[in-house]
Design a protein around this motif. Structure first.
Motif, PDB file in Angstrom:
ATOM      1  N   GLY A  25      -2.499   7.740   4.618  1.00 65.85           N
ATOM      2  CA  GLY A  25      -3.235   6.943   3.973  1.00 65.85           C
ATOM      3  C   GLY A  25      -3.094   5.516   3.999  1.00 65.85           C
ATOM      4  O   GLY A  25      -4.077   4.729   4.131  1.00 65.85           O
ATOM      5  N   PRO A  26      -1.958   4.779   4.080  1.00 62.87           N
ATOM      6  CA  PRO A  26      -1.568   3.694   3.659  1.00 62.87           C
ATOM      7  C   PRO A  26      -2.253   2.765   5.032  1.00 62.87           C
ATOM      8  O   PRO A  26      -2.139   1.668   5.357  1.00 62.87           O
ATOM      9  CB  PRO A  26      -0.059   3.477   3.489  1.00 62.87           C
ATOM     10  N   PHE A  27      -2.258   3.735   6.265  1.00 64.70           N
ATOM     11  CA  PHE A  27      -2.392   2.880   7.515  1.00 64.70           C
ATOM     12  C   PHE A  27      -3.771   3.307   8.241  1.00 64.70           C
ATOM     13  O   PHE A  27      -3.914   2.968   9.333  1.00 64.70           O
ATOM     14  CB  PHE A  27      -1.376   3.626   8.554  1.00 64.70           C
ATOM     15  N   VAL A  28      -4.573   3.843   7.475  1.00 66.76           N
ATOM     16  CA  VAL A  28      -5.945   4.387   7.881  1.00 66.76           C
ATOM     17  C   VAL A  28      -6.890   3.868   6.987  1.00 66.76           C
ATOM     18  O   VAL A  28      -7.037   3.728   5.875  1.00 66.76           O
ATOM     19  CB  VAL A  28      -6.019   5.910   8.139  1.00 66.76           C
ATOM     20  N   GLN A  29      -7.943   3.555   7.572  1.00 71.69           N
ATOM     21  CA  GLN A  29      -9.427   3.177   6.864  1.00 71.69           C
ATOM     22  C   GLN A  29     -10.492   4.092   7.394  1.00 71.69           C
ATOM     23  O   GLN A  29     -10.559   4.469   8.527  1.00 71.69           O
ATOM     24  CB  GLN A  29      -9.526   1.668   6.943  1.00 71.69           C
TER      25      GLN A  29
ATOM     26  N   ALA B 109       7.587  -0.206   8.328  1.00 72.25           N
ATOM     27  CA  ALA B 109       6.731   0.380   7.344  1.00 72.25           C
ATOM     28  C   ALA B 109       6.467   1.909   7.824  1.00 72.25           C
ATOM     29  O   ALA B 109       6.296   2.672   6.709  1.00 72.25           O
ATOM     30  CB  ALA B 109       5.613  -0.489   7.508  1.00 72.25           C
ATOM     31  N   LEU B 110       6.082   1.967   8.882  1.00 68.95           N
ATOM     32  CA  LEU B 110       5.812   3.537   9.165  1.00 68.95           C
ATOM     33  C   LEU B 110       7.003   4.381   8.988  1.00 68.95           C
ATOM     34  O   LEU B 110       6.613   5.486   8.216  1.00 68.95           O
ATOM     35  CB  LEU B 110       5.346   3.568  10.670  1.00 68.95           C
ATOM     36  N   ASP B 111       8.106   4.195   9.203  1.00 69.96           N
ATOM     37  CA  ASP B 111       9.014   5.157   9.240  1.00 69.96           C
ATOM     38  C   ASP B 111       9.609   5.388   7.919  1.00 69.96           C
ATOM     39  O   ASP B 111      10.010   6.400   7.579  1.00 69.96           O
ATOM     40  CB  ASP B 111      10.244   4.541  10.147  1.00 69.96           C
ATOM     41  N   LEU B 112       9.799   4.122   7.160  1.00 73.89           N
ATOM     42  CA  LEU B 112      10.239   3.911   5.739  1.00 73.89           C
ATOM     43  C   LEU B 112       9.292   4.937   4.920  1.00 73.89           C
ATOM     44  O   LEU B 112       9.849   5.815   4.033  1.00 73.89           O
ATOM     45  CB  LEU B 112      10.307   2.866   5.005  1.00 73.89           C
ATOM     46  N   HIS B 113       7.961   4.866   5.152  1.00 71.36           N
ATOM     47  CA  HIS B 113       6.963   5.513   4.341  1.00 71.36           C
ATOM     48  C   HIS B 113       7.215   7.131   4.704  1.00 71.36           C
ATOM     49  O   HIS B 113       7.204   7.846   3.611  1.00 71.36           O
ATOM     50  CB  HIS B 113       5.533   5.106   4.649  1.00 71.36           C
ATOM     51  N   ALA B 114       7.202   7.398   5.868  1.00 73.05           N
ATOM     52  CA  ALA B 114       7.507   8.708   6.264  1.00 73.05           C
ATOM     53  C   ALA B 114       8.592   9.437   5.457  1.00 73.05           C
ATOM     54  O   ALA B 114       8.541  10.448   4.882  1.00 73.05           O
ATOM     55  CB  ALA B 114       7.371   9.001   7.645  1.00 73.05           C
ATOM     56  N   ARG B 115       9.878   8.797   5.487  1.00 72.14           N
ATOM     57  CA  ARG B 115      11.241   9.085   5.043  1.00 72.14           C
ATOM     58  C   ARG B 115      11.043   9.328   3.351  1.00 72.14           C
ATOM     59  O   ARG B 115      11.485  10.268   2.830  1.00 72.14           O
ATOM     60  CB  ARG B 115      12.233   8.514   5.372  1.00 72.14           C
TER      61      ARG B 115
ATOM     62  N   GLN C 161       0.890  -1.143  -0.208  1.00 72.66           N
ATOM     63  CA  GLN C 161      -0.079  -0.120   0.004  1.00 72.66           C
ATOM     64  C   GLN C 161       0.725   1.447  -0.056  1.00 72.66           C
ATOM     65  O   GLN C 161       0.629   2.184  -0.803  1.00 72.66           O
ATOM     66  CB  GLN C 161      -0.859  -0.136   1.438  1.00 72.66           C
ATOM     67  N   CYS C 162       1.832   1.190   0.510  1.00 68.09           N
ATOM     68  CA  CYS C 162       2.885   2.275   0.719  1.00 68.09           C
ATOM     69  C   CYS C 162       3.512   2.747  -0.595  1.00 68.09           C
ATOM     70  O   CYS C 162       3.569   3.894  -0.984  1.00 68.09           O
ATOM     71  CB  CYS C 162       3.872   2.383   1.793  1.00 68.09           C
ATOM     72  N   VAL C 163       3.823   1.615  -1.338  1.00 67.98           N
ATOM     73  CA  VAL C 163       4.546   1.724  -2.533  1.00 67.98           C
ATOM     74  C   VAL C 163       3.187   2.287  -3.620  1.00 67.98           C
ATOM     75  O   VAL C 163       3.761   3.113  -4.308  1.00 67.98           O
ATOM     76  CB  VAL C 163       4.935   0.530  -3.119  1.00 67.98           C
ATOM     77  N   LEU C 164       2.256   1.679  -3.529  1.00 66.63           N
ATOM     78  CA  LEU C 164       1.238   2.027  -4.536  1.00 66.63           C
ATOM     79  C   LEU C 164       0.377   3.355  -4.369  1.00 66.63           C
ATOM     80  O   LEU C 164       0.131   4.053  -5.312  1.00 66.63           O
ATOM     81  CB  LEU C 164       0.139   1.068  -4.694  1.00 66.63           C
ATOM     82  N   MET C 165       0.618   3.790  -3.162  1.00 64.53           N
ATOM     83  CA  MET C 165      -0.079   5.001  -2.776  1.00 64.53           C
ATOM     84  C   MET C 165       0.806   6.176  -3.010  1.00 64.53           C
ATOM     85  O   MET C 165       0.284   7.387  -3.453  1.00 64.53           O
ATOM     86  CB  MET C 165      -0.597   5.144  -1.308  1.00 64.53           C
ATOM     87  N   ALA C 166       2.165   5.952  -3.080  1.00 62.51           N
ATOM     88  CA  ALA C 166       3.317   6.952  -3.293  1.00 62.51           C
ATOM     89  C   ALA C 166       4.232   6.494  -4.069  1.00 62.51           C
ATOM     90  O   ALA C 166       5.406   6.199  -3.566  1.00 62.51           O
ATOM     91  CB  ALA C 166       3.656   7.563  -2.008  1.00 62.51           C
ATOM     92  N   PRO C 167       4.243   6.114  -5.292  1.00 63.34           N
ATOM     93  CA  PRO C 167       5.218   5.504  -5.752  1.00 63.34           C
ATOM     94  C   PRO C 167       6.417   6.388  -6.333  1.00 63.34           C
ATOM     95  O   PRO C 167       7.507   5.799  -6.689  1.00 63.34           O
ATOM     96  CB  PRO C 167       4.558   4.867  -7.264  1.00 63.34           C
ATOM     97  N   GLU C 168       6.336   7.529  -6.320  1.00 65.12           N
ATOM     98  CA  GLU C 168       7.442   8.522  -6.749  1.00 65.12           C
ATOM     99  C   GLU C 168       8.559   8.469  -5.853  1.00 65.12           C
ATOM    100  O   GLU C 168       8.576   8.404  -4.803  1.00 65.12           O
ATOM    101  CB  GLU C 168       6.921   9.844  -6.575  1.00 65.12           C
ATOM    102  N   GLY C 169       9.698   8.242  -6.489  1.00 66.97           N
ATOM    103  CA  GLY C 169      10.798   8.100  -5.827  1.00 66.97           C
ATOM    104  C   GLY C 169      11.264   6.580  -5.377  1.00 66.97           C
ATOM    105  O   GLY C 169      12.130   6.290  -4.807  1.00 66.97           O
ATOM    106  N   PHE C 170      10.339   5.682  -5.775  1.00 67.58           N
ATOM    107  CA  PHE C 170      10.628   4.166  -5.240  1.00 67.58           C
ATOM    108  C   PHE C 170      11.258   3.520  -6.028  1.00 67.58           C
ATOM    109  O   PHE C 170      11.032   3.443  -7.534  1.00 67.58           O
ATOM    110  CB  PHE C 170       9.112   3.544  -4.966  1.00 67.58           C
TER     111      PHE C 170
END
Length: 681
Positions: free
Chosen positions: A349-353, A290-296, A266-275
């Motif tokens: 977003g990736p962590f909330v519903q 997962a939290l920390d990598l997504h934020a950074r 979900q983190c990759v697909l929601m914000a793929p830029e720079g991945f």
């Protein structure tokens, strides 16, 4: 689990699983499914009790859901059973009892079972005794033990394990499968191993190599990355080679956690830029990473993301209303977090519903919506919660002081109550502030407002108060706690809650609280409690009037009481006498105690209403063992319905509408509000 007679070979692949279709909901977990199928079939050597566990996010709920599909006749018809591994498919049997524990107390789970099996039991001990006396074994599956209880901090999962699952597992006629969080699973399994024969209990820990499913995790990741299953079209999702390689890397890095796979995707697909799909260091190995990598990757401070999610990690029930989230995050952070929320849901977003809130009883939520402050029109409609409880565990573990964070949330929730009117409060605030203040250690201080008692959902409020030592509760809270079982059992409306609490406050010597219910809450009650007399043993009551030398007669209440009751007169010519001939009477002013100038009135002078007077009265009375109804004779409409938590021993109604009744606690008088006159059309 030591003590199992099942050979470990029975959980290994006995056939080439590639020849079979996977379970469509689970997509793997062959070893665990085989063990569960053997349990369901009561196969030779299979345990009678299975405790399913694993770390939070290990997929135990998903596994159990998929297994129950195989156990439910209607669901079985929708599954490709002929294509699946036969050793993973249980025999076709009647569906097991499944008392889902989510949001329920231990007692509620047990009584769900009693109702399911139509047991003739009136106590918990009788439930287990009747189950033990059954001639045929019964099958029980208890999911979501970690989500038990209406209040998170009240410790209901542990109570459910100790007070329900342990005695159920010890009952030989019960075949039990329970999904239990790891610390409680170890306690349950070790406790049962000490008292049950070897082989009775098996512990299935999905994080252990025997039960882990690394191939399933890889397949899960690869499918989630595929546009065929809803993923956006990106270079590494459209092209099969990088997609499969990335899925394999995600599954490998996730260890035994399907949740980490889900978050990584979900983190990759929601914000793929720079991945960079070739850089495995960007893939998490646990929830916190997962939290920390997504934020950074988004250029944000990981602590900012954690503070944003903190209110959701500390939330009660189904989540926090959307409009309260920024306010509560700012309260926990001790600073304005509006800038972090300005970017929308990309970071969190990736962590909330989200989900739409359901309307509450009495239309309270609709009324509240009309009274929202400007800019909050959608308040209460959309709830936000974390994608999985494991994310909440990670966030709470990282907070320097959970109690301090809950204190800040509680203060922010109090500030969100319009003019401290609980009737206008957001449903989440009024129903769940008790849960937050419980964990903050502040609940006793909150329990002084009758408005909260009246308007809050009694189920979570009762659970929160019961978690506080009784000696720490003030008198109003003890009155509420005494009345709460009646409120929850009857699912009382706001008006009935107010009425029952009003009379309970009078009974307990708290007239100022009863008066506040009438004067401050804006709830039109069906009665006003005039007085309460704590006299035990009242066997009969009657209304009447005591003639005065001058002026009108004084309305009085006559109570038939035991002969040794202080202040009572022995029965004379009144005819009020019990079978043993040991009754006496107390005479009390019917309306106000100071109406009776004579401190020792003669009962023989009391005049009862005539039959004609009663027949001409606008109100009538009917009653049962623990309830009574007052109804309008002309319209036949019930104008007041009183329910008692103890038996009603006697009742009478004066022609002018004053209800006199006695219970095991004593006697009381209520002035009934007449039905409103019909409006001519």
């Amino acid at each position: 689990m030591t003590g199992s007679t099942l050979d470990t070979e029975d959980t290994k692949d006995t056939e080439d699983t590639e020849d079979f279709a996977p379970h469509p909901h689970i997509g793997g977990r062959t070893a665990a499914l085989r063990a569960l199928a053997a349990w369901r079939a009561a196969a030779p050597g299979a345990p009678r009790v299975v405790v399913l566990t694993g770390s939070s996010g290990s997929g135990r709920s998903r596994l159990l859901t998929g297994f129950l599909m195989l156990c439910e006749p209607e669901y079985r018809k929708q599954l490709p059973l002929d294509e699946m591994d036969p050793s993973t498919v249980p025999p076709e049997l009647p569906a097991p009892a499944v008392p889902a524990a989510d949001g329920l107390t231990a007692a509620q789970v047990l009584w769900l079972l009693a109702d399911h099996f139509e047991l003739d039991a009136t106590s918990t001990a009788e439930v287990y005794a009747e189950l033990a006396a059954l001639t045929e074994p019964v099958t029980v599956v208890v999911p979501d033990v970690d989500r038990a209880g209406p209040v998170r901090a009240a410790g209901e999962p542990a109570r459910l394990v100790r007070e329900v699952l342990t005695p159920l597992a010890a009952t030989e006629t019960v075949r039990l499968l329970a999904e239990v969080p790891r610390p409680l699973a170890a306690e349950l399994a070790s406790g049962l191993a000490a008292v049950l024969p070897p082989g009775t209990v098996r512990l299935i820990d999905l994080d252990e190599p025997e039960w882990a499913d690394p191939e399933g995790l890889v397949l899960h990741a690869q499918a989630a990355l595929s546009p065929e299953f809803g993923a956006p079209e990106l270079p590494f999702t459209v092209d099969p080679a990088p997609r499969l390689a990335l899925g394999a890397a995600i599954g490998r890095r996730a260890g035994t956690s399907p949740l980490v796979v889900q978050l990584a995707v979900q983190c990759v697909l929601m914000a793929p830029e720079g991945f960079d799909p070739a850089d495995e260091s960007l893939l998490p190995t646990f929830v916190g990473e997962a939290l920390d990598l997504h934020a950074r990757r988004l250029g944000a401070d990981p602590q900012t993301l954690r503070l944003m999610l903190a209110p959701l990690a500390l939330a009660e029930a189904d989540g926090i209303p959307a409009h309260l989230w920024p306010r509560l995050a700012s309260a926990v952070a001790g600073q304005d977090m509006s800038q972090a929320f300005a970017g929308g849901m990309l970071l969190a977003g990736p962590f909330v519903q989200t989900e739409d809130a359901e309307d509450t009883e009495d239309g309270q939520e609709d009324e509240q919506e009309d009274e929202q402050e400007d800019g909050q029109e959608d308040s209460g409609r959309t709830l936000l919660r974390l994608l999985h409880p494991a994310i909440g565990d990670e966030i709470r573990a990282g907070l320097p002081n959970v109690r301090a964070a809950q204190t800040q949330i509680a203060m922010a929730l109090l500030e969100a109550v319009p003019e401290q009117d609980w009737g206008r409060a957001d449903p989440y605030v009024r129903d769940h502030i008790a849960g937050h203040t419980l964990e903050a250690g502040l609940l006793p201080q909150l329990l002084t407002d009758p408005g909260l008692f009246v308007h809050a959902d009694p189920v979570p409020l009762r659970a929160a108060i019961e978690a506080v030592p009784t000696e720490e509760l003030g008198a109003p809270a003890r009155t509420y706690l005494r009345t709460a079982p009646l409120l929850t059992r009857t699912q009382a409306s706001t008006t009935l809650r107010a009425a029952l609490l009003e009379t309970a406050f009078v009974e307990d010597g708290l007239p100022e609280y009863a008066d506040a219910v009438h004067r401050r809450l804006g709830v039109e009650l069906p009665w006003q409690t005039l007085w309460s007399l704590p006299v035990p043993g009242v066997s009969a009551v009657a209304v009447g009037s005591l003639p005065q030398p001058q002026g009108q007669a004084t309305p009085v209440a006559v109570l038939v009481v035991p002969a040794d009751t202080p202040g009572a007169r022995p029965v004379g010519e009144t005819g009020e006498q019990d079978q043993a001939g040991r009754s006496a009477v107390l005479v009390h002013a019917l309306v106000r105690p100071d109406d009776l100038s004579d401190t020792d009135p003669d009962p023989t002078r009391i005049v009862r209403p005539s039959e004609d007077e009663r027949a001409a009265a606008p109100l009538g009375l009917s009653r049962g063992a623990d309830y009574l109804r007052v109804w309008d004779r002309e319209s036949r409409e019930v104008v007041a319905a009183l329910i008692s938590d103890v038996p009603i021993t006697a009742a009478d109604l004066s022609p002018d509408g004053i209800l006199l009744l006695a219970t095991e606690r004593g006697a009381k008088a209520l002035r009934i509000r007449p039905a409103a006159p019909a409006i001519a059309s």
